[in-house]
Design an enzyme around this catalytic site. Sequence first.
Site, PDB file in Angstrom:
ATOM      1  N   SER A 145      43.606  42.149  38.075  1.00 16.78           N
ATOM      2  CA  SER A 145      42.321  41.608  38.500  1.00 16.78           C
ATOM      3  C   SER A 145      42.430  40.103  38.658  1.00 16.78           C
ATOM      4  O   SER A 145      43.065  39.427  37.838  1.00 16.78           O
ATOM      5  CB  SER A 145      41.233  41.926  37.465  1.00 16.78           C
ATOM      6  OG  SER A 145      40.032  41.230  37.783  1.00 16.78           O
ATOM      7  N   TYR A 158      38.363  42.155  29.194  1.00 20.71           N
ATOM      8  CA  TYR A 158      38.937  42.754  30.404  1.00 20.71           C
ATOM      9  C   TYR A 158      40.041  41.878  30.982  1.00 20.71           C
ATOM     10  O   TYR A 158      41.124  42.357  31.319  1.00 20.71           O
ATOM     11  CB  TYR A 158      37.823  42.959  31.434  1.00 20.71           C
ATOM     12  CG  TYR A 158      38.293  43.575  32.725  1.00 20.71           C
ATOM     13  CD1 TYR A 158      38.679  44.906  32.788  1.00 20.71           C
ATOM     14  CD2 TYR A 158      38.316  42.821  33.895  1.00 20.71           C
ATOM     15  CE1 TYR A 158      39.094  45.481  33.987  1.00 20.71           C
ATOM     16  CE2 TYR A 158      38.727  43.382  35.097  1.00 20.71           C
ATOM     17  CZ  TYR A 158      39.109  44.713  35.144  1.00 20.71           C
ATOM     18  OH  TYR A 158      39.525  45.263  36.328  1.00 20.71           O
TER      19      TYR A 158
END
Length: 250
Positions: A145, A158
């Site tokens: 990401s 995350y």
Amino acid sequence: MTTTEPGTGQRVAIVTGGSRGIGRQVARQLAADGFAVVVGYAGSKDAADEVVREIEAEGGSACAARADVGDETEVAALFDQAETVYGGVDAVVHAAGRMPLAPIAELDLADLDALYRTNIRGTFAVDQQAARRLRPGGALVNVSSSVVGLAFPGYGAYAASKGAVEALTLILARELRGRDVTVNAVAPGPTATDLFLDGKDEETVARLAAQPPLERLGTPQDIAAVVSFLTGPGGRWVNGQVLRANGGII
């Protein structure tokens, strides 16, 4: 499900998280590229079966296989199924993931443990099997990401998990010296998937969409096109890299 006889020359791909979002589109794209696709899923059997039907309706070959990526036995069984049904594995795209969002000071550590199991342990388990089983000329693509670099508030856990994904990717590429197997990661920016949009109001979505110079959210198709390149003949000289597919957001 259409089976492929070993030795026919068809390439075979495993896509984890293949029942929804980016993984779903990647599965369809790789099938269009000529891969027989094993659509990995954790709990969405109906959605995975729907992906298989879509691929077969378009003339491709696919089957669905359930596996909790955090369970190494189930991951091994997923690869076993690919080898039994199609004769081998030529590409692995690891798109399965969790994304609980909360400020670091407020995150429930039970959510952190579940995140670790899927995003870090799961990546290790999938990459371990890929390292053992990918045939020469193969490709492994992990999904990271762009938030690793963007450092959005609320994404601490995350982003940390995806930082681990990138570290594993770069090290494994070097450990597979001499195998003729590429290992890369794709790091999407804000992408219009259910996982990303869940819990965000319209104002938040609009603000995130305005950040890239291209002034829109990414789409699963945008990311699938990058994966298609990395798993295809044009991407063979790209190895040990993290490609930030985010429309130029910085």
